[in-house]
Design an enzyme around this catalytic site. Structure first.
Site, PDB file in Angstrom:
ATOM      1  CG  HIS A   1       1.071 -16.155 -38.969  1.00 19.22           C
ATOM      2  ND1 HIS A   1       0.217 -15.149 -39.362  1.00 19.22           N
ATOM      3  CD2 HIS A   1       0.440 -17.318 -39.291  1.00 19.22           C
ATOM      4  CE1 HIS A   1      -0.867 -15.671 -39.910  1.00 19.22           C
ATOM      5  NE2 HIS A   1      -0.763 -16.989 -39.868  1.00 19.22           N
TER       6      HIS A   1
ATOM      7  CB  SER B   1      -3.729 -17.942 -39.723  1.00 18.51           C
ATOM      8  OG  SER B   1      -3.215 -17.843 -41.017  1.00 18.51           O
TER       9      SER B   1
ATOM     10  CG  ASP C   1       1.385 -12.028 -39.670  1.00 16.61           C
ATOM     11  OD1 ASP C   1       1.992 -12.775 -40.457  1.00 16.61           O
ATOM     12  OD2 ASP C   1       0.439 -12.409 -38.964  1.00 16.61           O
TER      13      ASP C   1
END
Length: 538
Positions: A496, A244, A467
């Protein structure tokens, strides 16, 4: 950005057209990002990083037993590394980052008699901003990670500002959890004024509680800290995995220190384009979550016999809105209102595994039993200090990283338009980021993340097609910007974070790269993971 069902072709096109329109929104005042003063500052910080790294290489990290209150297994060691608060002044104030390690087992999990060569340290960052990777080394106990744990020392750390690493705070943690709260998808003018006042107060709190040091908490310094950590670990070149937001400052690292890269895995990347950091990335995220929310409702509808919330996505939405209205009138347990309900279902947008329990809680609440909803959605007071710290770091990094619109009318225009087609997360995302409109510290200008042919070894990018927290376009953009990178896509999936999970195809690419340095010759794809199994209501 913070803060993942099947996007229909029409839905994806709608979001794309919408975001094309919103791209006209200004992200701040213009200035020359390559001016003389910036070049001089960057050169000073580069020299400062080299000084700090050389010092860390000599000092190393004195790993030992973890503190008693951390309650770690005996195999995990803890230590600290010192980094400059300001890299332009490497001899000035230092801050200490908490570091953890589990040494490579060097045992083949499939053949205990076979010794595996140690390949060095694998450093991990889980994203955020504001998340800690301190407990990452424990992941080596999971079956999917044992081969990697055999070859690598697994190293985690708390980035600057997080946990014990010179922690940031923007308000009294006792006041952090405000609940029960509302979460209007089309807020009134008076509600907006109230939230603007709260955002101004929060930005002031960050400045007052941290002072002049606040401006040094940003992504470029996170990348510089990573190089100091590399040196302290005795690694000539860095093996890194970021998830991320961790992919963003990992990409910054590759741009700043290309000769220091050994291998890098970018899992669920955010879009690193300077014009996307961070205002437009959050618009894209809000649009993507609408599709993910539709996917969850479709899944619940497919299991109507289990949950009784409706056999179409529209009927499930009506059940959800019924619960919202009931909670607005009478919060469950006195602490779960519409805001807490929305937060619980937003988490389900990140991970498929959360779907069954959320559906079960909604079903039981509407049948008269609120306890499960209270358990999963109610604020955990014991976690208030950690949550407030994470929020403070998130805000500081995103606000410091880039210019943001300073006029609320820009936010209001863009998000009112977006909420017409993507109401689920849009305004909640606004309130999370709005302190950046009133930020008092100086802003960075985002670095143009880019590497040319041969500048860094090939890196591996992993991404799920649906996502929402880090929309797939970000993976495509990072792939374009890092020459020689290879993108592996998890098709028709939206969780995710995909590495080291249940998808064996993804894991085969992940392991082949980290263990052998082997990548497919071009982009590759894996079928998505199986959908979650419903859990029956009690």
């Amino acid at each position: 950005m913070r803060a993942a069902a099947r996007h229909s072709a029409a839905g994806t096109l709608t979001a794309a057209l919408l975001l094309t329109t919103l791209a006209a929104a200004p992200a701040g005042g213009a200035s020359d990002p390559f001016g003389t003063s910036r070049r001089a500052g960057a050169a000073a910080e580069l020299r400062g990083t080299a000084v700090a790294a050389a010092r860390a290489r000599q000092t190393g990290i004195d790993f030992g037993r973890c503190a008693a209150d951390q309650d770690m297994p005996g195999s995990m060691e803890c230590g600290t590394v010192s980094v400059p608060l300001d890299y332009a002044d490497p001899g000035g104030r230092q801050i200490r980052l908490s570091v953890s390690r589990v040494r490579a087992t060097q045992r083949d999990p499939h053949n205990s008699k076979r010794k595996v060569p140690r390949q060095g340290a694998l450093v991990f960052n889980p994203g955020g901003p504001g998340a800690s990777g301190f407990y990452f080394p424990l992941i080596g106990m999971l079956p999917e990670w044992k081969r990697i744990a055999a070859a690598y020392d697994l190293v985690g750390y708390a980035p600057r500002g997080v946990g014990r690493s010179a922690p940031l705070s923007c308000q009294d943690p006792k006041r952090f959890f405000k609940g029960p709260s509302q979460a209007p998808t089309h807020p009134s003018a008076s509600y907006k004024r109230e939230r603007v006042a709260q955002a101004k107060a929060y930005a002031r709190g960050c400045a007052e509680r941290t002072g002049g040091a606040l401006r040094h908490y940003h992504s470029l310094n996170n990348a510089r800290d990573l190089d100091v950590l590399r040196a302290a670990l005795g690694e000539r070149r860095l093996t890194f995995m970021g998830a991320s937001y961790g992919t963003y400052f990992g990409a910054l690292y590759a741009s700043l220190f290309p000769s220091h890269v050994r291998r890098m895995v970018f899992d669920s990347p955010v879009d690193p384009s300077p014009e996307q950091i961070w205002y437009r990335n959050n618009l894209a995220q809000s649009a993507a979550f609408e599709g993910r929310w539709a996917d969850l409702r479709e899944w619940i509808a497919e299991h109507d016999k289990v949950y009784g919330l409706g056999d179409t996505a529209e009927e499930v939405l009506r059940s959800y809105e019924k619960a919202r209205a009931r909670l607005a009138a009478e919060p469950a347990g006195g602490k779960v209102g519409p805001g807490q309900l929305q937060g619980a279902f937003l988490q389900a947008g990140y991970y498929d595994d959360y779907w069954p329990l959320r559906a079960q809680a909604l079903s039981e609440y509407l049948k008269g039993d609120p306890q499960l909803l209270i358990d999963i959605a109610g604020p955990v007071r014991e976690a208030a200090a950690e949550a407030e710290n994470s929020s403070a770091v998130y805000t500081a990094v995103e606000c410091n990283d880039a210019p943001w619109p300073r006029d609320f009318r820009v936010w209001d225009r863009d998000n009112t338009r977006l909420a017409r087609v993507a109401p689920f997360e849009t305004w909640d995302n606004v309130w999370t980021n709005l302190p950046c409109a009133y930020w008092l510290a100086p802003r960075q200008r985002p670095l143009d993340v880019r590497t040319g042919p041969g500048e860094v070894p090939p890196v591996l990018i992993l991404a799920a097609e649906r996502d929402a927290a880090a929309p797939y376009d970000g993976a495509l953009e990072l792939h374009r910007r890092l020459s020689g990178s290879v993108l592996v896509t998890e098709r028709d999936a939206g969780s995710h974070g995909v590495a080291g999970g249940p998808n064996r195809c993804v894991n085969s690419y992940f392991e082949a790269y980290l263990l052998e340095g082997r990548l497919p010759s071009r982009r590759a794809a894996c079928a998505g993971r199986a959908e979650p199994v419903p859990s029956p209501s009690r």
